[in-house]
Design an enzyme around this catalytic site. Structure first.
Site, short mmCIF file in Angstrom:
data_model
loop_
_atom_site.label_atom_id
_atom_site.label_comp_id
_atom_site.label_asym_id
_atom_site.label_seq_id
_atom_site.Cartn_x
_atom_site.Cartn_y
_atom_site.Cartn_z
N ASP A 18 0.39 -1.36 0.03
CA ASP A 18 0.16 -0.04 -0.26
C ASP A 18 0.47 1.56 0.00
O ASP A 18 0.61 2.12 0.34
CB ASP A 18 -1.40 0.13 1.13
CG ASP A 18 -1.92 -1.51 0.32
OD1 ASP A 18 -3.04 -0.62 0.01
OD2 ASP A 18 -1.40 -2.41 2.00
N HIS A 20 0.11 3.68 -2.65
CA HIS A 20 -0.20 4.70 -2.78
C HIS A 20 0.47 5.75 -3.58
O HIS A 20 0.34 7.05 -3.29
CB HIS A 20 -0.94 4.48 -1.87
CG HIS A 20 -2.15 4.39 -1.22
ND1 HIS A 20 -3.33 3.71 -2.03
CD2 HIS A 20 -2.28 2.87 -0.53
CE1 HIS A 20 -4.06 2.58 -1.89
NE2 HIS A 20 -3.31 2.49 -0.57
N HIS A 127 -6.89 -0.20 -5.97
CA HIS A 127 -6.17 0.72 -6.57
C HIS A 127 -5.91 1.20 -7.98
O HIS A 127 -5.93 1.75 -8.41
CB HIS A 127 -5.45 1.85 -5.45
CG HIS A 127 -6.69 2.47 -4.22
ND1 HIS A 127 -6.70 3.74 -4.21
CD2 HIS A 127 -7.34 1.65 -3.01
CE1 HIS A 127 -7.56 4.00 -2.80
NE2 HIS A 127 -7.07 2.51 -2.12
N HIS A 219 -4.41 -9.52 -0.42
CA HIS A 219 -4.74 -7.82 -0.97
C HIS A 219 -6.58 -7.67 -0.46
O HIS A 219 -7.05 -7.89 -1.61
CB HIS A 219 -4.83 -7.29 -1.94
CG HIS A 219 -4.72 -5.67 -2.27
ND1 HIS A 219 -3.26 -5.13 -1.47
CD2 HIS A 219 -5.83 -5.01 -1.95
CE1 HIS A 219 -4.20 -3.69 -1.50
NE2 HIS A 219 -5.32 -3.61 -1.84
#
Length: 629
Positions: A18, A20, A127, A219
């Site tokens: 993560d 991002h 994402h 995930h």
């Protein structure tokens, strides 16, 4: 500790999840946070001379990252992951299967055109879901995929999410590491149902099956957000040694043992604060995993470039000596009290700075104020003006909330045990599809759905909101309308409105009961929407070919500053060329001129066989009551 001295028999793996990249990249204060921390993560990998980096999903914050985000990512990868240090392990599984989606289906460090010193293996998350059009990157005017750029290996992409079989094997001298993964971005309810229906198969090598160290990467939701909106640890097979759990942002990287399945779970958490919640306030770490035989050691590495985040709660009703709701000046007193709290939090943040010159100076501050009990909030906008130059999030530094209390019918006989206080963060767990379903189920009859299902509409709205699939809702409506029309034609329904309505109602109810068929409808509609997006991208790329070339000749800087805004990202040109694809044949894929895995992919694969682990009854109550050794 002496067992894990640096030697050729110890696997060293850097663990992170993560990251991002690109989160709040347009924010003038926080825009570079993710890039700086990603660079620090790879710097730790380089200094510790790890064998490879393993990422647990959500490398990017969006599945269509901006040019700035991609350039920053590639710069860090080239800076830290390329070099002459040899890679000391082999891939024994069939790379044509593991990387079947790529035009270069082999690991990058075996490519004779590249000098890779630290390979990176990753699954995707919710994402950066690459379904449909994968992460598009414009580099030197070529339209390429990040995976094909040979700096990153995505090993868990699957085409059929109805049945999952995944494997990836690493081998280093006498150390054998077997890595499995579940593709990220599968809705938790769907994956939960697949486990229950025994549609998930985990493979393990037949040869010396007890000598492998089995590492599993996932995930998905770990904490329970609903009856089936998470993945219970008991669903995972007990031959696993370590589970690396992504998606959850709270750092719990120290491995904890599941007493029923006897494996360990490590939850690295995110490397950037993406929500002002208590879990994000926990100090951020990555892990250095060392494996020798069947033994492991996880070393926590604190990230020094993460922006500090401090959070506190205030319940005004807990201070009756300070605040009286009947006092006309109570609001000013509350504001002065909050300012004092914020000042203390700023002092604490300054003391906890680690001294790293790349760590951002302005901290994140969050003060949650419970004003239940007749109090009124003051102006947050005016309050934030005092801290514009001192905190990174002045606009949401204060959050007012009020608990809802359930009143009994008999006010004279209150049952205080039934007064429910909900935390402010609880409402954050509601998802778009849940809201859609709740709306239509409680709406008046005249506005309820008569053709579509609430589940399908919710999935389409989620695709529209989360992944910007602008055609998702339209394609779902068209798909289900076409299917209903075919059904009516097959039934030869009379052209009477009442009979048609009755047949449509029956057909809709039958689809609602068959959840697997409904999921298939949604997937087909989403595939259509992505196909339309791909066609649009090709048309835009063709029409703007010369324009983009002219722009590229004027400047090739990495910054987006000064570039005109365009209505579509990734409008490059697919010219059929890719770096490293010139005349390379299959005989050179499995070997390296630098001595990195001389065993060919074909010979390694032919000697390795796998057996599926017997499926077990997937009830969350079926965990073994045994005690782990």
């Amino acid at each position: 500790p002496a067992l894990f001295r640096d030697d050729e028999d110890t696997f060293k793996i850097l663990i992170a999840t993560d990251i991002h990249l690109g989160y709040l990249e347009k924010d003038p204060v926080r825009g570079n946070d993710t890039f700086v921390t990603f660079d620090e993560i790879l710097d730790h990998a380089q200094k510790n001379e790890v064998d490879f980096v393993l990422l647990g999903g959500d490398l990017f914050h969006e599945n269509k990252p901006s040019r700035k985000t991609v350039h920053s990512c590639l710069e860090s990868l080239r800076k830290h992951c390329m070099g002459d240090r040899p890679v000391q392990f082999e891939i024994l599984s069939d790379q044509a299967v593991n990387f079947h989606y790529s035009k270069f289906p082999w690991v990058n460090y075996q490519d004779r055109n590249l000098n890779i010193s630290i390979p990176i293996f990753s699954i995707h998350g919710n994402h950066d879901d690459p379904t449909g059009v994968i992460i598009i990157v414009i580099v030197l005017y070529y339209l390429v995929l990040l995976q094909r750029y040979a700096l990153h290996a995505l090993f868990n992409r699957v085409a059929n999410k109805n049945a999952i079989k995944k494997k990836l094997i690493y081998h280093s001298n006498i150390i054998q590491c077997f890595v499995l993964s579940i593709p990220g971005a599968i809705p938790d309810e769907r994956l939960y149902r697949m486990f229950v229906n025994k549609q998930v198969t985990m493979l393990r090598p037949k040869e010396d099956e007890d000598s492998w160290f089995n590492l599993f990467v996932i995930h998905q939701n770990r904490s329970k957000h609903g009856a089936t909106n998470y993945i219970p640890e008991q669903f995972l097979d007990d031959f696993i040694n370590l589970v690396v759990w992504g998606h959850e942002h709270e750092c719990k990287i120290t491995p904890s043992q599941n007493e029923q399945q006897c494996f360990y779970v490590s939850q690295p958490g995110s490397s950037v604060v993406t929500s002002l919640s208590p879990g994000e306030a926990v100090k951020k770490h990555i892990g250095l995993l060392q494996v020798k035989g069947k033994k492991m050691k996880m070393q926590k590495i604190a990230l020094e470039t993460v922006r500090t985040f401090h959070m506190e709660d205030i319940v005004l009703s807990d201070h009756p000596d300070l605040f009286n709701p009947d006092n006309p000046k109570v609001t000013q007193a509350i504001q002065a009290f909050c300012m004092e709290k914020v000042e203390l939090m700023l002092d604490d943040a300054e003391r906890q700075r680690l001294g790293n010159p790349r760590q951002p100076e302005k901290p994140l501050i969050r003060l949650r104020v419970d004003y239940t009990g007749g109090f009124e909030p003051f102006s947050v906008h005016r309050f934030s003006q005092k801290y514009m130059d001192r905190v990174a999030n002045p606009k949401d530094i204060i959050h007012f909330f009020r608990h809802r209390e359930q009143k009994e019918k008999n006010d004279n006989d209150l049952n205080f045990g039934r007064l429910v206080s909900r935390p402010a963060s609880e409402g954050m767990t509601l998802r778009v599809e849940d809201l859609v379903k709740q709306y239509f189920q409680t709406a008046e009859k005249k506005v309820q759905l008569s053709l579509l299902t609430e589940r399908g509409m919710g999935e389409a709205v989620q695709e529209f909101v989360d992944k910007e699939e602008k055609d998702a809702i339209e394609e779902l409506v068209k798909f289900q309308l076409e299917k209903t029309q075919r059904f009516l034609k097959e039934r030869r329904t009379d052209a009477e409105e009442e009979k048609i309505d009755e047949e449509v109602r029956k057909f809709r109810e039958s689809r609602k009961k068959n959840t697997e068929e409904e999921d298939e409808e949604v997937r087909e509609a989403m595939t259509r929407a992505r196909a339309h997006r791909s066609e649009d991208a090709v048309l835009v790329a063709a029409s703007s070919d010369e324009e983009l070339m002219d722009t590229g000749m004027k400047g090739t800087g990495d910054s987006d500053d000064g570039l005109p805004a365009t209505p579509s990202r990734g409008r490059g040109r697919a010219r059929g060329r890719a770096r490293g694809a010139r005349g390379q044949n299959s005989t050179a894929r499995g070997s390296s001129q630098r001595g990195r895995g001389s065993t060919s992919r074909e010979s390694a694969t032919s000697s390795r066989t796998y057996k599926p682990v017997p499926a077990k009854n997937m009830s969350i109550m079926d965990g073994r009551p045994s005690i782990c050794p």
